[in-house]
Enzyme design. Structure first.
Site, PDB file in Angstrom:
ATOM      1  N   ARG A 168       0.845  -1.217   0.000  1.00 38.75           N
ATOM      2  CA  ARG A 168       0.000   0.000   0.000  1.00 38.75           C
ATOM      3  C   ARG A 168       0.877   1.263   0.000  1.00 38.75           C
ATOM      4  O   ARG A 168       0.591   2.228   0.706  1.00 38.75           O
ATOM      5  CB  ARG A 168      -0.932   0.032   1.221  1.00 38.75           C
ATOM      6  N   SER A 242     -10.429  -0.841   3.794  1.00 37.97           N
ATOM      7  CA  SER A 242      -9.628  -1.091   5.004  1.00 37.97           C
ATOM      8  C   SER A 242      -9.133   0.237   5.533  1.00 37.97           C
ATOM      9  O   SER A 242      -8.504   0.996   4.802  1.00 37.97           O
ATOM     10  CB  SER A 242      -8.404  -1.941   4.681  1.00 37.97           C
ATOM     11  N   GLU A 338      -4.643   3.615   6.516  1.00 33.12           N
ATOM     12  CA  GLU A 338      -4.382   3.443   5.079  1.00 33.12           C
ATOM     13  C   GLU A 338      -4.788   4.700   4.308  1.00 33.12           C
ATOM     14  O   GLU A 338      -4.034   5.176   3.466  1.00 33.12           O
ATOM     15  CB  GLU A 338      -5.136   2.205   4.592  1.00 33.12           C
TER      16      GLU A 338
HETATM   17  N1  EPU Z   1     -10.466 -10.855  10.868  1.00 36.06           N
HETATM   18  C1  EPU Z   1     -11.113 -10.949  12.091  1.00 36.06           C
HETATM   19  N2  EPU Z   1     -12.073 -10.011  12.368  1.00 36.06           N
HETATM   20  C2  EPU Z   1     -12.407  -9.046  11.498  1.00 36.06           C
HETATM   21  C3  EPU Z   1     -11.745  -8.952  10.255  1.00 36.06           C
HETATM   22  C4  EPU Z   1     -10.775  -9.872   9.961  1.00 36.06           C
HETATM   23  O1  EPU Z   1     -10.824 -11.821  12.908  1.00 36.06           O
HETATM   24  O2  EPU Z   1     -13.289  -8.263  11.832  1.00 36.06           O
HETATM   25  C5  EPU Z   1      -9.460 -11.870  10.510  1.00 36.06           C
HETATM   26  C6  EPU Z   1     -10.045 -12.765   9.417  1.00 36.06           C
HETATM   27  O3  EPU Z   1     -10.737 -13.854   9.947  1.00 36.06           O
HETATM   28  C7  EPU Z   1      -8.824 -13.226   8.686  1.00 36.06           C
HETATM   29  C8  EPU Z   1      -7.878 -12.062   8.836  1.00 36.06           C
HETATM   30  O4  EPU Z   1      -8.361 -11.263   9.917  1.00 36.06           O
HETATM   31  O5  EPU Z   1      -8.255 -14.346   9.312  1.00 36.06           O
HETATM   32  C9  EPU Z   1      -7.718 -11.232   7.569  1.00 36.06           C
HETATM   33  O6  EPU Z   1      -8.975 -10.752   7.133  1.00 36.06           O
HETATM   34  P1  EPU Z   1      -9.353 -10.635   5.563  1.00 36.06           P
HETATM   35  O7  EPU Z   1      -8.967 -11.862   4.851  1.00 36.06           O
HETATM   36  O8  EPU Z   1     -10.748 -10.154   5.503  1.00 36.06           O
HETATM   37  O9  EPU Z   1      -8.371  -9.577   4.976  1.00 36.06           O
HETATM   38  P2  EPU Z   1      -7.798  -8.237   5.573  1.00 36.06           P
HETATM   39  O10 EPU Z   1      -6.398  -8.448   6.027  1.00 36.06           O
HETATM   40  O11 EPU Z   1      -8.775  -7.751   6.570  1.00 36.06           O
HETATM   41  C10 EPU Z   1      -6.813  -7.368   3.297  1.00 36.06           C
HETATM   42  C11 EPU Z   1      -6.753  -6.032   2.597  1.00 36.06           C
HETATM   43  C12 EPU Z   1      -8.050  -5.772   1.853  1.00 36.06           C
HETATM   44  C13 EPU Z   1      -8.249  -6.891   0.855  1.00 36.06           C
HETATM   45  C14 EPU Z   1      -8.289  -8.220   1.619  1.00 36.06           C
HETATM   46  C15 EPU Z   1      -8.376  -9.410   0.702  1.00 36.06           C
HETATM   47  C16 EPU Z   1      -5.294  -4.586   3.893  1.00 36.06           C
HETATM   48  C17 EPU Z   1      -5.203  -3.478   4.888  1.00 36.06           C
HETATM   49  N3  EPU Z   1      -6.536  -4.998   3.575  1.00 36.06           N
HETATM   50  O12 EPU Z   1      -7.823  -7.267   4.300  1.00 36.06           O
HETATM   51  O13 EPU Z   1      -7.899  -4.544   1.132  1.00 36.06           O
HETATM   52  O14 EPU Z   1      -9.449  -6.704   0.131  1.00 36.06           O
HETATM   53  O15 EPU Z   1      -7.067  -8.387   2.384  1.00 36.06           O
HETATM   54  O16 EPU Z   1      -7.165  -9.565   0.037  1.00 36.06           O
HETATM   55  O17 EPU Z   1      -4.260  -5.057   3.422  1.00 36.06           O
HETATM   56  C18 EPU Z   1      -8.265  -2.205   1.239  1.00 36.06           C
HETATM   57  O18 EPU Z   1      -7.040  -2.073   1.226  1.00 36.06           O
HETATM   58  O19 EPU Z   1      -9.049  -1.206   1.280  1.00 36.06           O
HETATM   59  C19 EPU Z   1      -8.824  -3.547   1.272  1.00 36.06           C
HETATM   60  C20 EPU Z   1     -10.140  -3.762   1.395  1.00 36.06           C
END
Ligand code: EPU
Length: 342
Positions: A168, A242, A338
């Site tokens: 990012r 995010s 972000e």
């Molecule tokens: N999780 C929780 N509780 C929550 C949210 C997440 O326990 O409320 C846990 C999930 O169970 C999972 C882990 O955290 O084990 C990661 O969650 P998720 O796969 O939803 O992905 P993320 O890390 O929350 C990132 C990107 C997103 C992107 C997704 C899918 C960042 C900051 N965010 O989210 O990007 O869509 O992966 O690849 O890197 C964005 O940048 O605006 C964005 C939406």
């Protein structure tokens, strides 16, 4: 003062930021062609104003009225500009919607960007923060870009390595911030397409749909369905995706945290670093679904802050600060926003 007819003063940005914050700009211009930047640069009054470059407005928090010139990127156009045995090179103007651009490539059977379907924002913003999702980042496909340099008045070409892409992150968020304006981006899309990565959520969704040998379009549809389930639609609930980056910690801190919190969600990175799931950290602090006045934490994804109606940028920043302090107290980890605070 000579006023350019296309400049609008005291302009509401309500419909131009996906958080739906009603901040105003001192001056606003729709940039429909690159020439507009040279005329602004040549105008003593306009060129002295602070500048804000606005794409889809999906990565900013307007914390107050902007006492400068907002330049809204509206340049359009998508073309195949070259091809060789390995790649098709597609050029898109900065003002194109990112998702519509991804759909344009898939309509022509050009795979590569499908994992990045439905990301809000514009083509010109994609390299700035190196958008990413489901194991793919924009940098994996960006070949080069052209940008206007406000300091010199020249148009410069940046090749992929010149952009210093990171998670990012890019040079456009640092040394070159508000100095250069991305005009168009050229992507190199591979002729031999393969499914990108094996991100658990996507694999599961494809299985659920009974798709065994997915096409780029199948992957795109799976991603759209996952995103629609998990992330709020900015046209209905104001948000900027995010809100925090997933923080990086060293192996020592990671191991210590894992001893204390065996369920910690982390991803090993090169150079023995670990990326922690910020959503998990915030969720563990009990924030998911919490409401504080006009702002809240999305009920299905703790990483997303939402405007429940009439929130100001200050409300959003206040909630973000409170969450950051809580996560730091509990885990000793500093979260970094972000979106850019303006
Ligand atoms: N999780 C929780 N509780 C929550 C949210 C997440 O326990 O409320 C846990 C999930 O169970 C999972 C882990 O955290 O084990 C990661 O969650 P998720 O796969 O939803 O992905 P993320 O890390 O929350 C990132 C990107 C997103 C992107 C997704 C899918 C960042 C900051 N965010 O989210 O990007 O869509 O992966 O690849 O890197 C964005 O940048 O605006 C964005 C939406």
């Amino acid at each position: 003062m000579t006023l350019s007819p296309s400049i609008q003063y005291d302009f509401s940005l309500l419909h131009y930021n996906t958080f739906g914050v009603n901040a105003r700009a001192y001056a606003y211009v729709e940039a429909t062609s690159p020439e507009i930047f040279s005329s602004i640069r040549d105008d003593n009054t306009l060129s002295a104003l602070p500048r804000l470059i606005l794409g889809g407005g999906s990565n900013i928090v307007l914390t107050q009225d902007f006492a400068g010139l907002v330049m809204h990127m509206r340049m359009k156009g998508i073309d195949i500009v070259a091809e060789n045995d390995d790649f098709t090179f597609v050029r898109a103007a900065a003002g194109e919607s990112w998702h519509e651009f991804v759909m344009w490539t898939l309509d022509r059977n050009l795979g590569g960007l499908e994992n990045l379907s439905l990301i809000p924002g514009s083509v010109g913003a994609a390299p700035i923060q190196n958008i990413g999702a489901y194991g793919v980042e924009a940098k994996d496909y960006i070949h080069a870009l052209r940008a206007y340099d406000f300091q010199t008045g020249e148009i410069i070409t940046f090749h992929n390595a010149d952009c210093r892409f990171g998670y990012r992150d890019s040079i456009f968020k640092h040394a070159l911030q508000s100095r250069v304006i991305v005009l168009e981006v050229t992507f190199a899309l591979p002729k031999k397409w393969q499914v990108n990565g094996h991100y658990a959520d996507v694999t599961r969704k494809l299985e659920e749909r009974g798709v065994r040998a997915p096409s780029a379009r199948d992957v795109s549809e799976a991603v759209i369905s996952i995103r629609t389930d998990k992330l709020p639609d900015p046209s209905k609930i104001g948000n900027a995706g995010s809100f925090f980056k997933n923080p990086m910690v060293d192996a020592k801190q990671h191991d210590a945290l894992q001893r204390l919190f065996p369920d910690l969600v982390s991803y090993r990175q090169p150079a023995s670093e670990y990326k922690l799931a910020a959503g998990w950290l915030i969720d563990q602090c009990g924030w998911k679904g919490q409401v504080r006045g006009a702002v809240g934490v999305y009920e299905k994804q703790a990483l997303v802050l939402v405007n429940l109606g009439g929130a100001t940028g200050a409300d959003i920043v206040h909630l973000a600060n409170t969450i950051q302090a809580d996560v730091f107290d509990r885990f000793g980890v500093q979260l970094e926003p972000e979106p850019v605070y303006v």
